[in-house]
Design a protein around this motif. Structure first.
Motif, PDB file in Angstrom:
ATOM      1  N   VAL A  80       0.860  -1.183   0.000  1.00 59.90           N
ATOM      2  CA  VAL A  80       0.000   0.000   0.000  1.00 59.90           C
ATOM      3  C   VAL A  80       0.894   1.229   0.000  1.00 59.90           C
ATOM      4  CG1 VAL A  80      -1.959  -1.121   1.107  1.00 59.90           C
ATOM      5  CG2 VAL A  80      -0.227  -0.046   2.515  1.00 59.90           C
ATOM      6  N   LYS A  81       0.403   2.292  -0.622  1.00 63.18           N
ATOM      7  CA  LYS A  81       1.188   3.520  -0.713  1.00 63.18           C
ATOM      8  C   LYS A  81       0.342   4.683  -0.208  1.00 63.18           C
ATOM      9  CE  LYS A  81       3.876   6.249  -3.951  1.00 63.18           C
ATOM     10  NZ  LYS A  81       4.280   6.442  -5.328  1.00 63.18           N
ATOM     11  N   ARG A  82       0.917   5.477   0.656  1.00 67.58           N
ATOM     12  CA  ARG A  82       0.286   6.681   1.173  1.00 67.58           C
ATOM     13  C   ARG A  82       1.326   7.786   1.076  1.00 67.58           C
ATOM     14  NH1 ARG A  82      -4.631   8.966   2.463  1.00 67.58           N
ATOM     15  NH2 ARG A  82      -4.328  10.408   4.161  1.00 67.58           N
ATOM     16  N   GLY A  83       1.114   8.710   0.154  1.00 71.73           N
ATOM     17  CA  GLY A  83       2.129   9.730  -0.083  1.00 71.73           C
ATOM     18  C   GLY A  83       3.385   9.065  -0.619  1.00 71.73           C
ATOM     19  N   ARG A  84       4.508   9.349   0.011  1.00 74.00           N
ATOM     20  CA  ARG A  84       5.782   8.734  -0.392  1.00 74.00           C
ATOM     21  C   ARG A  84       6.091   7.463   0.384  1.00 74.00           C
ATOM     22  NH1 ARG A  84      10.134  13.382  -0.120  1.00 74.00           N
ATOM     23  NH2 ARG A  84      11.375  11.486  -0.048  1.00 74.00           N
ATOM     24  N   SER A  85       5.205   7.111   1.295  1.00 72.11           N
ATOM     25  CA  SER A  85       5.427   5.975   2.179  1.00 72.11           C
ATOM     26  C   SER A  85       4.818   4.699   1.608  1.00 72.11           C
ATOM     27  CB  SER A  85       4.797   6.288   3.545  1.00 72.11           C
ATOM     28  OG  SER A  85       4.935   5.213   4.412  1.00 72.11           O
ATOM     29  N   ARG A  86       5.560   3.614   1.710  1.00 72.88           N
ATOM     30  CA  ARG A  86       5.069   2.302   1.287  1.00 72.88           C
ATOM     31  C   ARG A  86       5.078   1.367   2.489  1.00 72.88           C
ATOM     32  NH1 ARG A  86       7.488   4.659  -2.754  1.00 72.88           N
ATOM     33  NH2 ARG A  86       6.862   4.327  -4.914  1.00 72.88           N
ATOM     34  N   ARG A  87       4.014   0.582   2.596  1.00 74.60           N
ATOM     35  CA  ARG A  87       3.909  -0.402   3.669  1.00 74.60           C
ATOM     36  C   ARG A  87       3.397  -1.704   3.083  1.00 74.60           C
ATOM     37  NH1 ARG A  87       6.520   2.966   5.511  1.00 74.60           N
ATOM     38  NH2 ARG A  87       6.306   4.092   7.466  1.00 74.60           N
ATOM     39  N   ILE A  88       3.800  -2.792   3.712  1.00 72.21           N
ATOM     40  CA  ILE A  88       3.401  -4.124   3.268  1.00 72.21           C
ATOM     41  C   ILE A  88       2.587  -4.755   4.388  1.00 72.21           C
ATOM     42  CG2 ILE A  88       4.220  -6.369   2.469  1.00 72.21           C
ATOM     43  CD1 ILE A  88       6.897  -4.699   1.797  1.00 72.21           C
ATOM     44  N   ARG A  89       1.384  -5.192   4.035  1.00 71.39           N
ATOM     45  CA  ARG A  89       0.520  -5.820   5.028  1.00 71.39           C
ATOM     46  C   ARG A  89       1.055  -7.200   5.397  1.00 71.39           C
ATOM     47  NH1 ARG A  89      -5.092  -5.059   1.918  1.00 71.39           N
ATOM     48  NH2 ARG A  89      -3.763  -6.040   0.378  1.00 71.39           N
ATOM     49  N   ARG A  90       0.855  -7.575   6.648  1.00 71.56           N
ATOM     50  CA  ARG A  90       1.283  -8.889   7.114  1.00 71.56           C
ATOM     51  C   ARG A  90       0.659  -9.979   6.245  1.00 71.56           C
ATOM     52  NH1 ARG A  90      -0.616  -9.198  12.426  1.00 71.56           N
ATOM     53  NH2 ARG A  90      -2.525 -10.091  11.628  1.00 71.56           N
ATOM     54  N   SER A  91      -0.613  -9.823   5.916  1.00 68.46           N
ATOM     55  CA  SER A  91      -1.293 -10.836   5.097  1.00 68.46           C
ATOM     56  C   SER A  91      -0.662 -10.956   3.706  1.00 68.46           C
ATOM     57  CB  SER A  91      -2.784 -10.514   4.980  1.00 68.46           C
ATOM     58  OG  SER A  91      -2.977  -9.252   4.371  1.00 68.46           O
ATOM     59  N   ASP A  92      -0.143  -9.841   3.159  1.00 68.55           N
ATOM     60  CA  ASP A  92       0.523  -9.900   1.855  1.00 68.55           C
ATOM     61  C   ASP A  92       1.889 -10.567   1.952  1.00 68.55           C
ATOM     62  OD1 ASP A  92      -1.598  -8.762   0.433  1.00 68.55           O
ATOM     63  OD2 ASP A  92      -0.916  -6.736   0.895  1.00 68.55           O
ATOM     64  N   LEU A  93       2.591 -10.388   3.068  1.00 69.17           N
ATOM     65  CA  LEU A  93       3.850 -11.109   3.290  1.00 69.17           C
ATOM     66  C   LEU A  93       3.584 -12.608   3.348  1.00 69.17           C
ATOM     67  CD1 LEU A  93       5.714  -8.967   5.961  1.00 69.17           C
ATOM     68  CD2 LEU A  93       6.418  -9.360   3.606  1.00 69.17           C
ATOM     69  N   GLU A  94       2.553 -12.981   4.095  1.00 69.88           N
ATOM     70  CA  GLU A  94       2.222 -14.398   4.232  1.00 69.88           C
ATOM     71  C   GLU A  94       1.797 -14.987   2.887  1.00 69.88           C
ATOM     72  OE1 GLU A  94      -0.688 -14.265   7.352  1.00 69.88           O
ATOM     73  OE2 GLU A  94       0.854 -14.364   8.906  1.00 69.88           O
ATOM     74  N   ALA A  95       1.002 -14.240   2.118  1.00 65.29           N
ATOM     75  CA  ALA A  95       0.560 -14.717   0.805  1.00 65.29           C
ATOM     76  C   ALA A  95       1.755 -14.905  -0.127  1.00 65.29           C
ATOM     77  CB  ALA A  95      -0.442 -13.739   0.197  1.00 65.29           C
ATOM     78  N   TYR A  96       2.713 -13.981  -0.082  1.00 64.95           N
ATOM     79  CA  TYR A  96       3.909 -14.102  -0.915  1.00 64.95           C
ATOM     80  C   TYR A  96       4.679 -15.377  -0.555  1.00 64.95           C
ATOM     81  CZ  TYR A  96       8.579 -13.441  -2.711  1.00 64.95           C
ATOM     82  OH  TYR A  96       9.785 -13.673  -3.334  1.00 64.95           O
ATOM     83  N   VAL A  97       4.917 -15.590   0.732  1.00 61.32           N
ATOM     84  CA  VAL A  97       5.675 -16.758   1.165  1.00 61.32           C
ATOM     85  C   VAL A  97       4.926 -18.047   0.820  1.00 61.32           C
ATOM     86  CG1 VAL A  97       6.542 -17.998   3.200  1.00 61.32           C
ATOM     87  CG2 VAL A  97       6.931 -15.548   2.975  1.00 61.32           C
ATOM     88  N   ASN A  98       3.617 -18.054   1.038  1.00 54.91           N
ATOM     89  CA  ASN A  98       2.829 -19.258   0.740  1.00 54.91           C
ATOM     90  C   ASN A  98       2.785 -19.561  -0.752  1.00 54.91           C
ATOM     91  OD1 ASN A  98       2.273 -19.802   3.427  1.00 54.91           O
ATOM     92  ND2 ASN A  98       0.416 -18.577   3.423  1.00 54.91           N
ATOM     93  N   GLY A  99       3.007 -18.543  -1.596  1.00 52.84           N
ATOM     94  CA  GLY A  99       3.002 -18.729  -3.037  1.00 52.84           C
ATOM     95  C   GLY A  99       4.332 -19.131  -3.631  1.00 52.84           C
ATOM     96  N   LEU A 100       5.390 -19.158  -2.835  1.00 49.63           N
ATOM     97  CA  LEU A 100       6.698 -19.553  -3.333  1.00 49.63           C
ATOM     98  C   LEU A 100       6.705 -21.037  -3.688  1.00 49.63           C
ATOM     99  CD1 LEU A 100       9.052 -17.674  -0.836  1.00 49.63           C
ATOM    100  CD2 LEU A 100       8.545 -17.061  -3.206  1.00 49.63           C
ATOM    101  N   LYS A 101       7.308 -21.363  -4.795  1.00 45.62           N
ATOM    102  CA  LYS A 101       7.388 -22.760  -5.250  1.00 45.62           C
ATOM    103  C   LYS A 101       8.699 -23.362  -4.762  1.00 45.62           C
ATOM    104  CE  LYS A 101       3.780 -22.374  -7.969  1.00 45.62           C
ATOM    105  NZ  LYS A 101       2.555 -22.377  -7.266  1.00 45.62           N
ATOM    106  N   PRO A 102       8.611 -24.516  -4.109  1.00 50.17           N
ATOM    107  CA  PRO A 102       9.847 -25.176  -3.661  1.00 50.17           C
ATOM    108  C   PRO A 102      10.660 -25.694  -4.849  1.00 50.17           C
ATOM    109  CG  PRO A 102       7.913 -26.507  -3.112  1.00 50.17           C
ATOM    110  CD  PRO A 102       7.421 -25.238  -3.734  1.00 50.17           C
ATOM    111  N   VAL A 103      11.957 -25.687  -4.686  1.00 44.26           N
ATOM    112  CA  VAL A 103      12.859 -26.199  -5.711  1.00 44.26           C
ATOM    113  C   VAL A 103      13.198 -27.644  -5.356  1.00 44.26           C
ATOM    114  CG1 VAL A 103      15.105 -25.935  -6.808  1.00 44.26           C
ATOM    115  CG2 VAL A 103      13.812 -23.913  -6.113  1.00 44.26           C
ATOM    116  N   CYS A 104      12.923 -28.532  -6.284  1.00 43.74           N
ATOM    117  CA  CYS A 104      13.220 -29.941  -6.075  1.00 43.74           C
ATOM    118  C   CYS A 104      14.439 -30.329  -6.916  1.00 43.74           C
ATOM    119  CB  CYS A 104      12.037 -30.797  -6.472  1.00 43.74           C
ATOM    120  SG  CYS A 104      10.562 -30.466  -5.503  1.00 43.74           S
ATOM    121  N   ASN A 105      15.452 -30.837  -6.275  1.00 40.24           N
ATOM    122  CA  ASN A 105      16.665 -31.269  -6.979  1.00 40.24           C
ATOM    123  C   ASN A 105      16.775 -32.754  -7.004  1.00 40.24           C
ATOM    124  OD1 ASN A 105      17.484 -28.686  -7.577  1.00 40.24           O
ATOM    125  ND2 ASN A 105      18.581 -28.466  -5.666  1.00 40.24           N
TER     126      ASN A 105
END
Length: 66
Positions: free
Chosen positions: A41-66
């Motif tokens: 989210v952006k308010r003026g020149r400030s940017r903030r990231i919601r906790r729920s968006d951090l969690e969604a990003y991490v949950n969307g990461l695909k594991p690398v299988c070797n």
């Protein structure tokens, strides 16, 4: 099942704080925001990231299988 990655009472993080939570560099977090991979989210020149968006990003990461 959601994995909690941050303090439950904290709702918004600065990009620097998000970088620390994710164990990423600050510039990587800004790149992810610019690409649209990490919502923020952006308010003026400030940017903030919601906790729920951090969690969604991490949950969307695909594991690398070797």
């Amino acid at each position: 099942m959601s994995t909690a990655i941050a303090a439950p009472d904290r709702l918004l993080y600065t990009p620097e704080e998000a970088a620390e939570v994710l164990s990423y560099g600050r510039s990587t977090v800004y790149e992810l925001m610019a690409e649209g991979a990490l919502k923020h989210v952006k308010r003026g020149r400030s940017r903030r990231i919601r906790r729920s968006d951090l969690e969604a990003y991490v949950n969307g990461l695909k594991p690398v299988c070797n």
